[in-house]
Motif scaffolding. Sequence first.
Motif, mmCIF file in Angstrom:
data_model
loop_
_atom_site.group_PDB
_atom_site.id
_atom_site.type_symbol
_atom_site.label_atom_id
_atom_site.label_comp_id
_atom_site.label_asym_id
_atom_site.label_seq_id
_atom_site.Cartn_x
_atom_site.Cartn_y
_atom_site.Cartn_z
ATOM 1 N N GLY A 38 -40.326 56.325 103.618
ATOM 2 C CA GLY A 38 -39.318 57.091 104.347
ATOM 3 C C GLY A 38 -38.104 56.229 104.626
ATOM 4 N N ASP A 39 -37.322 56.606 105.598
ATOM 5 C CA ASP A 39 -36.066 55.905 105.884
ATOM 6 C C ASP A 39 -36.334 54.466 106.331
ATOM 7 O OD1 ASP A 39 -34.588 58.154 105.263
ATOM 8 O OD2 ASP A 39 -34.492 58.840 107.345
ATOM 9 N N ILE A 40 -35.809 53.520 105.560
ATOM 10 C CA ILE A 40 -35.996 52.100 105.857
ATOM 11 C C ILE A 40 -34.949 51.655 106.870
ATOM 12 C CG2 ILE A 40 -35.936 49.777 104.859
ATOM 13 C CD1 ILE A 40 -37.162 51.095 102.313
ATOM 14 N N VAL A 41 -35.415 50.998 107.937
ATOM 15 C CA VAL A 41 -34.516 50.605 109.022
ATOM 16 C C VAL A 41 -34.367 49.092 109.162
ATOM 17 C CG1 VAL A 41 -34.856 52.736 110.326
ATOM 18 C CG2 VAL A 41 -36.371 50.791 110.753
ATOM 19 N N PHE A 42 -35.274 48.307 108.563
ATOM 20 C CA PHE A 42 -35.190 46.848 108.663
ATOM 21 C C PHE A 42 -35.977 46.223 107.523
ATOM 22 C CE2 PHE A 42 -36.908 42.748 110.108
ATOM 23 C CZ PHE A 42 -35.726 42.091 110.401
ATOM 24 N N ILE A 43 -35.451 45.112 106.998
ATOM 25 C CA ILE A 43 -36.161 44.357 105.962
ATOM 26 C C ILE A 43 -36.200 42.897 106.377
ATOM 27 C CG2 ILE A 43 -36.162 43.588 103.565
ATOM 28 C CD1 ILE A 43 -35.093 46.246 102.765
ATOM 29 N N GLU A 44 -37.399 42.337 106.397
ATOM 30 C CA GLU A 44 -37.568 40.906 106.611
ATOM 31 C C GLU A 44 -37.591 40.268 105.227
ATOM 32 O OE1 GLU A 44 -41.477 38.710 107.195
ATOM 33 O OE2 GLU A 44 -40.745 38.954 109.247
ATOM 34 N N LEU A 45 -36.526 39.527 104.918
ATOM 35 C CA LEU A 45 -36.392 38.902 103.603
ATOM 36 C C LEU A 45 -37.080 37.541 103.591
ATOM 37 C CD1 LEU A 45 -32.633 39.759 103.082
ATOM 38 C CD2 LEU A 45 -34.545 40.739 101.805
ATOM 39 N N PRO A 46 -37.517 37.100 102.412
ATOM 40 C CA PRO A 46 -38.090 35.750 102.329
ATOM 41 C C PRO A 46 -37.003 34.692 102.513
ATOM 42 C CG PRO A 46 -37.929 36.738 100.154
ATOM 43 C CD PRO A 46 -37.513 37.788 101.134
ATOM 44 N N GLU A 47 -37.412 33.466 102.797
ATOM 45 C CA GLU A 47 -36.476 32.353 102.951
ATOM 46 C C GLU A 47 -36.127 31.781 101.583
ATOM 47 O OE1 GLU A 47 -35.559 30.546 105.971
ATOM 48 O OE2 GLU A 47 -36.331 32.220 107.149
ATOM 49 N N ILE A 48 -34.845 31.478 101.365
ATOM 50 C CA ILE A 48 -34.437 30.811 100.129
ATOM 51 C C ILE A 48 -35.127 29.450 100.075
ATOM 52 C CG2 ILE A 48 -32.481 29.747 98.909
ATOM 53 C CD1 ILE A 48 -30.782 32.083 99.837
ATOM 54 N N SER A 49 -35.574 29.064 98.906
ATOM 55 C CA SER A 49 -36.302 27.825 98.614
ATOM 56 C C SER A 49 -37.764 27.857 99.040
ATOM 57 C CB SER A 49 -35.621 26.592 99.229
ATOM 58 O OG SER A 49 -34.343 26.418 98.662
ATOM 59 N N SER A 50 -38.225 28.967 99.620
ATOM 60 C CA SER A 50 -39.645 29.037 99.986
ATOM 61 C C SER A 50 -40.485 29.320 98.746
ATOM 62 C CB SER A 50 -39.883 30.088 101.059
ATOM 63 O OG SER A 50 -39.583 31.377 100.586
ATOM 64 N N ASP A 51 -41.702 28.784 98.758
ATOM 65 C CA ASP A 51 -42.648 29.051 97.686
ATOM 66 C C ASP A 51 -43.356 30.367 97.977
ATOM 67 O OD1 ASP A 51 -42.145 26.666 96.249
ATOM 68 O OD2 ASP A 51 -43.487 25.547 97.574
ATOM 69 N N THR A 53 -46.553 33.064 96.494
ATOM 70 C CA THR A 53 -47.776 33.126 95.697
ATOM 71 C C THR A 53 -48.015 34.578 95.299
ATOM 72 O OG1 THR A 53 -48.664 31.264 96.943
ATOM 73 C CG2 THR A 53 -50.250 32.597 95.708
ATOM 74 N N ALA A 54 -48.399 34.760 94.053
ATOM 75 C CA ALA A 54 -48.665 36.108 93.550
ATOM 76 C C ALA A 54 -49.635 36.847 94.459
ATOM 77 C CB ALA A 54 -49.226 36.029 92.132
ATOM 78 N N ASP A 55 -49.307 38.087 94.747
ATOM 79 C CA ASP A 55 -50.127 39.002 95.547
ATOM 80 C C ASP A 55 -50.196 38.646 97.025
ATOM 81 O OD1 ASP A 55 -50.694 40.497 93.212
ATOM 82 O OD2 ASP A 55 -52.321 39.112 92.723
ATOM 83 N N GLU A 56 -49.329 37.728 97.489
ATOM 84 C CA GLU A 56 -49.267 37.412 98.915
ATOM 85 C C GLU A 56 -47.924 37.876 99.476
ATOM 86 O OE1 GLU A 56 -50.383 33.453 99.991
ATOM 87 O OE2 GLU A 56 -52.278 33.586 98.887
ATOM 88 N N SER A 57 -47.895 38.148 100.764
ATOM 89 C CA SER A 57 -46.694 38.675 101.412
ATOM 90 C C SER A 57 -45.542 37.678 101.338
ATOM 91 C CB SER A 57 -47.009 39.005 102.878
ATOM 92 O OG SER A 57 -45.847 39.490 103.517
ATOM 93 N N MET A 58 -44.350 38.207 101.047
ATOM 94 C CA MET A 58 -43.145 37.372 101.058
ATOM 95 C C MET A 58 -42.088 37.966 101.989
ATOM 96 S SD MET A 58 -41.318 38.001 97.382
ATOM 97 C CE MET A 58 -40.433 39.518 97.030
ATOM 98 N N GLY A 59 -42.445 39.016 102.717
ATOM 99 C CA GLY A 59 -41.536 39.673 103.641
ATOM 100 C C GLY A 59 -42.118 41.016 104.025
ATOM 101 N N SER A 60 -41.300 41.825 104.703
ATOM 102 C CA SER A 60 -41.780 43.151 105.088
ATOM 103 C C SER A 60 -40.644 44.159 105.137
ATOM 104 C CB SER A 60 -42.498 43.095 106.441
ATOM 105 O OG SER A 60 -41.590 42.707 107.449
ATOM 106 N N VAL A 61 -41.033 45.404 105.072
ATOM 107 C CA VAL A 61 -40.111 46.533 105.142
ATOM 108 C C VAL A 61 -40.550 47.394 106.315
ATOM 109 C CG1 VAL A 61 -39.257 48.581 103.945
ATOM 110 C CG2 VAL A 61 -39.805 46.537 102.641
ATOM 111 N N GLU A 62 -39.609 47.689 107.209
ATOM 112 C CA GLU A 62 -39.904 48.560 108.340
ATOM 113 C C GLU A 62 -39.185 49.881 108.130
ATOM 114 O OE1 GLU A 62 -39.187 48.778 113.157
ATOM 115 O OE2 GLU A 62 -39.181 46.821 112.182
#
Length: 129
Positions: A38-51, A53-62
Motif C-alpha cells: 500500500g502507500d509507502i510512507v518511510f524507507i530505511e535505506l542501507p548505509e553506504i559502504s555497509s556489507d 548478505t544475501a537474504d538478510e535485511s538491508m533496510g525496511s519499508v513502512e
Amino acid sequence: MSEIVANLLYSKEHEWIKVLDEKRILVGITDFAQAQLGDIVFIELPEISSDVTADESMGSVESVKAVSDIYSPVSGKIVLINKALEANPELVNLEPYTTGWIAEIEISGPDALEGLLTAAEYESLIGEA
C-alpha cells in the motif's frame, strides 16, 4: 496484474535486480510488493559502504499497512543509495522499477546472482501467469 519487467532478475522476497555490469547491480522492490504494502510512507535505506548478505535485511519499508524488511538479493557492499526516497518514499509506489530503486550493490563475486529468478519464474511465484 503486477508489472514484471522482462530484462530484470527477481528474488523470492520480491526485490528486483538490474545488472549494471559484471560487478554492480541496482535493487528495488517489485511492483507486486509495493502493491501489497500500500502507500509507502518511510524507507530505511542501507548505509553506504555497509556489507550486505544475501537474504538478510538491508533496510525496511513502512507503509500505511505494515513495516517490511528489504532483503538483499546478493552478498556485497552498498555503493550508492537512492537519497530521493528519504523525502519522497512514494516513488517506490509510483515508479518501482525506475525512480523508486533502493540501492546499488557491488556484488561479492561472479556467482552472486545464482539462484535469482527470471521474469517468467517470478511471474509463476506470485501466481499471475
